[in-house]
Design an enzyme around this catalytic site. Structure first.
Site, PDB file in Angstrom:
ATOM      1  N   GLY A   9      78.458  54.679 -41.708  1.00 35.65           N
ATOM      2  CA  GLY A   9      77.168  53.987 -41.668  1.00 35.65           C
ATOM      3  C   GLY A   9      76.383  54.308 -40.413  1.00 35.65           C
ATOM      4  O   GLY A   9      75.887  53.407 -39.739  1.00 35.65           O
ATOM      5  N   SER A  11      73.637  56.394 -40.304  1.00 34.80           N
ATOM      6  CA  SER A  11      72.276  56.861 -40.567  1.00 34.80           C
ATOM      7  C   SER A  11      71.240  55.978 -39.880  1.00 34.80           C
ATOM      8  O   SER A  11      70.152  56.434 -39.550  1.00 34.80           O
ATOM      9  CB  SER A  11      72.009  56.882 -42.077  1.00 34.80           C
ATOM     10  OG  SER A  11      72.510  55.721 -42.703  1.00 34.80           O
ATOM     11  N   ARG A  12      71.613  54.713 -39.670  1.00 38.46           N
ATOM     12  CA  ARG A  12      70.636  53.760 -39.124  1.00 38.46           C
ATOM     13  C   ARG A  12      71.340  52.771 -38.199  1.00 38.46           C
ATOM     14  O   ARG A  12      72.569  52.714 -38.139  1.00 38.46           O
ATOM     15  CB  ARG A  12      69.978  52.963 -40.257  1.00 38.46           C
ATOM     16  CG  ARG A  12      69.164  53.790 -41.192  1.00 38.46           C
ATOM     17  CD  ARG A  12      68.497  52.961 -42.266  1.00 38.46           C
ATOM     18  NE  ARG A  12      69.382  52.585 -43.348  1.00 38.46           N
ATOM     19  CZ  ARG A  12      69.615  51.338 -43.750  1.00 38.46           C
ATOM     20  NH1 ARG A  12      69.010  50.339 -43.155  1.00 38.46           N
ATOM     21  NH2 ARG A  12      70.442  51.092 -44.747  1.00 38.46           N
ATOM     22  N   VAL A  61      81.653  54.058 -48.585  1.00 44.42           N
ATOM     23  CA  VAL A  61      82.978  53.838 -47.967  1.00 44.42           C
ATOM     24  C   VAL A  61      83.934  53.068 -48.882  1.00 44.42           C
ATOM     25  O   VAL A  61      85.147  53.105 -48.680  1.00 44.42           O
ATOM     26  CB  VAL A  61      82.882  53.123 -46.595  1.00 44.42           C
ATOM     27  CG1 VAL A  61      82.289  54.045 -45.545  1.00 44.42           C
ATOM     28  CG2 VAL A  61      82.144  51.799 -46.689  1.00 44.42           C
ATOM     29  N   ASN A  87      82.003  51.187 -39.110  1.00 42.91           N
ATOM     30  CA  ASN A  87      80.798  50.379 -38.862  1.00 42.91           C
ATOM     31  C   ASN A  87      80.044  50.000 -40.130  1.00 42.91           C
ATOM     32  O   ASN A  87      79.388  48.956 -40.171  1.00 42.91           O
ATOM     33  CB  ASN A  87      79.876  51.189 -37.927  1.00 42.91           C
ATOM     34  CG  ASN A  87      78.458  50.668 -37.912  1.00 42.91           C
ATOM     35  OD1 ASN A  87      78.153  49.675 -37.246  1.00 42.91           O
ATOM     36  ND2 ASN A  87      77.558  51.322 -38.655  1.00 42.91           N
ATOM     37  N   SER A 139      81.730  40.926 -36.622  1.00 41.49           N
ATOM     38  CA  SER A 139      80.519  40.156 -36.338  1.00 41.49           C
ATOM     39  C   SER A 139      80.956  38.839 -35.704  1.00 41.49           C
ATOM     40  O   SER A 139      82.082  38.380 -35.940  1.00 41.49           O
ATOM     41  CB  SER A 139      79.781  39.852 -37.641  1.00 41.49           C
ATOM     42  OG  SER A 139      78.852  38.793 -37.458  1.00 41.49           O
ATOM     43  N   TYR A 152      80.057  36.998 -46.182  1.00 42.49           N
ATOM     44  CA  TYR A 152      79.997  37.929 -45.041  1.00 42.49           C
ATOM     45  C   TYR A 152      81.012  37.522 -43.975  1.00 42.49           C
ATOM     46  O   TYR A 152      81.771  38.359 -43.477  1.00 42.49           O
ATOM     47  CB  TYR A 152      78.575  37.911 -44.483  1.00 42.49           C
ATOM     48  CG  TYR A 152      78.332  38.851 -43.330  1.00 42.49           C
ATOM     49  CD1 TYR A 152      78.277  40.229 -43.523  1.00 42.49           C
ATOM     50  CD2 TYR A 152      78.134  38.361 -42.036  1.00 42.49           C
ATOM     51  CE1 TYR A 152      78.038  41.099 -42.462  1.00 42.49           C
ATOM     52  CE2 TYR A 152      77.890  39.216 -40.977  1.00 42.49           C
ATOM     53  CZ  TYR A 152      77.833  40.591 -41.188  1.00 42.49           C
ATOM     54  OH  TYR A 152      77.603  41.438 -40.137  1.00 42.49           O
ATOM     55  N   ILE A 185      71.759  41.392 -33.802  1.00 40.41           N
ATOM     56  CA  ILE A 185      71.266  42.681 -33.323  1.00 40.41           C
ATOM     57  C   ILE A 185      70.057  43.094 -34.160  1.00 40.41           C
ATOM     58  O   ILE A 185      70.088  43.018 -35.399  1.00 40.41           O
ATOM     59  CB  ILE A 185      72.381  43.767 -33.431  1.00 40.41           C
ATOM     60  CG1 ILE A 185      73.700  43.248 -32.826  1.00 40.41           C
ATOM     61  CG2 ILE A 185      71.921  45.067 -32.783  1.00 40.41           C
ATOM     62  CD1 ILE A 185      73.628  42.816 -31.376  1.00 40.41           C
TER      63      ILE A 185
HETATM   64  P1  NAP Z   1      71.924  48.410 -41.089  1.00 39.22           P
HETATM   65  O1  NAP Z   1      70.821  48.656 -40.130  1.00 39.22           O
HETATM   66  O2  NAP Z   1      71.664  47.704 -42.370  1.00 39.22           O
HETATM   67  O3  NAP Z   1      72.656  49.806 -41.389  1.00 39.22           O
HETATM   68  C1  NAP Z   1      73.729  49.834 -42.269  1.00 39.22           C
HETATM   69  C2  NAP Z   1      74.370  51.192 -42.233  1.00 39.22           C
HETATM   70  O4  NAP Z   1      75.541  51.166 -43.058  1.00 39.22           O
HETATM   71  C3  NAP Z   1      73.478  52.271 -42.792  1.00 39.22           C
HETATM   72  O5  NAP Z   1      73.759  53.467 -42.113  1.00 39.22           O
HETATM   73  C4  NAP Z   1      73.909  52.358 -44.247  1.00 39.22           C
HETATM   74  O6  NAP Z   1      73.699  53.625 -44.856  1.00 39.22           O
HETATM   75  C5  NAP Z   1      75.399  52.131 -44.085  1.00 39.22           C
HETATM   76  N1  NAP Z   1      76.056  51.660 -45.292  1.00 39.22           N
HETATM   77  C6  NAP Z   1      75.820  50.516 -45.990  1.00 39.22           C
HETATM   78  N2  NAP Z   1      76.632  50.441 -47.050  1.00 39.22           N
HETATM   79  C7  NAP Z   1      77.400  51.563 -47.026  1.00 39.22           C
HETATM   80  C8  NAP Z   1      78.416  52.074 -47.853  1.00 39.22           C
HETATM   81  N3  NAP Z   1      78.830  51.407 -48.936  1.00 39.22           N
HETATM   82  N4  NAP Z   1      78.990  53.249 -47.539  1.00 39.22           N
HETATM   83  C9  NAP Z   1      78.571  53.944 -46.450  1.00 39.22           C
HETATM   84  N5  NAP Z   1      77.608  53.519 -45.621  1.00 39.22           N
HETATM   85  C10 NAP Z   1      77.026  52.336 -45.917  1.00 39.22           C
HETATM   86  O7  NAP Z   1      73.084  47.560 -40.411  1.00 39.22           O
HETATM   87  P2  NAP Z   1      73.473  47.313 -38.871  1.00 39.22           P
HETATM   88  O8  NAP Z   1      72.790  46.082 -38.419  1.00 39.22           O
HETATM   89  O9  NAP Z   1      73.338  48.564 -38.102  1.00 39.22           O
HETATM   90  O10 NAP Z   1      75.015  46.917 -39.063  1.00 39.22           O
HETATM   91  C11 NAP Z   1      76.074  47.826 -38.803  1.00 39.22           C
HETATM   92  C12 NAP Z   1      77.364  47.037 -38.756  1.00 39.22           C
HETATM   93  O11 NAP Z   1      77.264  46.024 -37.747  1.00 39.22           O
HETATM   94  C13 NAP Z   1      77.684  46.297 -40.065  1.00 39.22           C
HETATM   95  O12 NAP Z   1      79.072  46.327 -40.307  1.00 39.22           O
HETATM   96  C14 NAP Z   1      77.241  44.885 -39.767  1.00 39.22           C
HETATM   97  O13 NAP Z   1      77.932  43.931 -40.552  1.00 39.22           O
HETATM   98  C15 NAP Z   1      77.583  44.780 -38.299  1.00 39.22           C
HETATM   99  N6  NAP Z   1      76.840  43.712 -37.596  1.00 39.22           N
HETATM  100  C16 NAP Z   1      75.478  43.722 -37.587  1.00 39.22           C
HETATM  101  C17 NAP Z   1      74.813  42.686 -36.912  1.00 39.22           C
HETATM  102  C18 NAP Z   1      73.311  42.594 -36.843  1.00 39.22           C
HETATM  103  O14 NAP Z   1      72.816  41.529 -36.441  1.00 39.22           O
HETATM  104  N7  NAP Z   1      72.570  43.628 -37.190  1.00 39.22           N
HETATM  105  C19 NAP Z   1      75.553  41.689 -36.270  1.00 39.22           C
HETATM  106  C20 NAP Z   1      76.925  41.735 -36.308  1.00 39.22           C
HETATM  107  C21 NAP Z   1      77.560  42.753 -36.978  1.00 39.22           C
HETATM  108  P3  NAP Z   1      72.284  54.021 -45.597  1.00 39.22           P
HETATM  109  O15 NAP Z   1      71.305  54.242 -44.483  1.00 39.22           O
HETATM  110  O16 NAP Z   1      72.594  55.273 -46.324  1.00 39.22           O
HETATM  111  O17 NAP Z   1      71.916  52.863 -46.467  1.00 39.22           O
END
Ligand code: NAP
Length: 244
Positions: A9, A11-12, A61, A87, A139, A152, A185
């Site tokens: 994950g 890409s973003r 994944v 991730n 998280s 979640y 985040i």
């Molecule tokens: P995000 O901006 O929504 O990015 C999600 C990333 O995961 C993207 O690269 C997406 O790929 C990829 N992804 C989603 N489903 C997937 C799958 N089935 N197989 C492969 N790749 C997949 O999320 P983020 O905020 O960066 O979160 C990243 C991690 O941190 C997650 O595990 C999330 O639970 C954790 N987290 C986030 C926060 C927050 O507040 N943002 C807080 C705590 C924990 P595509 O671009 O191809 O869709």
């Protein structure tokens, strides 16, 4: 000798920041994504600008065959993976009566089975080398309850149990396994929050702001580095003091 990191994950959001930060530390990077090939290419381009190699690979994944193919490709193009950052994740709020069985299964398939699939692929090489580093991204909701986050939260708590047990099991093989449990985040993941909730969450964070993907990448880079050589089985919380 080059070192290789695979960030699921990436890409973003957090994954992208982690990929770029690890590239700064000298890693070649396998950028994994599910849908956004365009964004994955942007991450790869940023890695290459830092003078490191980068490949992109589309793999859900939760699909063990796709994850297997990804590790094969990374092995051939970059070399075996020394650092895995698990991730990739999905989130979303719903009241428990609205949580369908399908939603429950999908969250577990991506957030938990996805980590298992990647770990399963990376372990043979790490055990053979008697070294390696695995970092899971949980998280703060994996440690603390939140209304409408039950699914979640359950997946993220499962990841913490998985991490701690793996750390004990793999320590004799020289493999460190740690977890980063971020606070709120500012990424695309927050887009579905109702209007005003982001501001409220920033206010509720003792340090008075939302975290950035780079805040999380620093914690990951530390855990991946030699500076963390004696650290395994830990959960580090870059959350601005949200959970104290
Ligand atoms: P995000 O901006 O929504 O990015 C999600 C990333 O995961 C993207 O690269 C997406 O790929 C990829 N992804 C989603 N489903 C997937 C799958 N089935 N197989 C492969 N790749 C997949 O999320 P983020 O905020 O960066 O979160 C990243 C991690 O941190 C997650 O595990 C999330 O639970 C954790 N987290 C986030 C926060 C927050 O507040 N943002 C807080 C705590 C924990 P595509 O671009 O191809 O869709």
């Amino acid at each position: 000798m080059s070192r290789v990191a695979l960030v699921t994950g990436s890409s973003r959001g957090i994954g992208r920041a982690v990929a770029i930060r690890l590239a700064k530390d000298g890693y070649d990077i396998c950028v994994n994504y599910e849908k956004r090939a365009d964004k994955a290419e942007e991450t790869a381009a940023a890695v290459r600008e830092l003078g490191r190699k980068a490949i992109t690979f589309k793999a859900d994944v939760s699909d063990s065959d796709a994850v297997n193919a990804m590790f094969d490709f990374a092995g051939k193009e970059l070399g075996e993976v020394d650092v895995l950052v698990s991730n990739a994740g999905i989130a979303g709020q719903a009241q428990i009566q609205d949580v369908t069985r399908e939603r429950w299964d999908r969250f577990f398939a991506v957030n938990v089975t996805g980590a298992f699939n990647a770990v399963h692929e990376v372990i043979p090489h790490m055990i053979h080398e008697k070294k390696g580093c695995i970092i899971t991204i949980s998280s703060m909701w994996g440690l603390r309850g939140a209304s409408c986050e039950s699914v979640y939260s359950a997946t993220k708590a499962a990841l913490i149990g998985f991490t701690r047990s793996l750390a004990k099991e793999l320590a004799p093989s020289g493999i460190r396994v740690n977890c980063v449990a971020p606070g709120v985040i500012d990424t695309d993941m927050l887009d579905e929050l109702p209007e005003g909730v982001k501001d409220t969450l920033a206010d509720e964070t003792p340090l008075g702001r939302l975290g950035t993907p780079e805040d999380i990448a620093e914690a990951v880079a530390f855990l991946a580095s030699d500076k963390a050589d004696f650290i395994t089985g830990q959960v580090i919380m870059p959350d601005g003091g949200f959970v104290v």
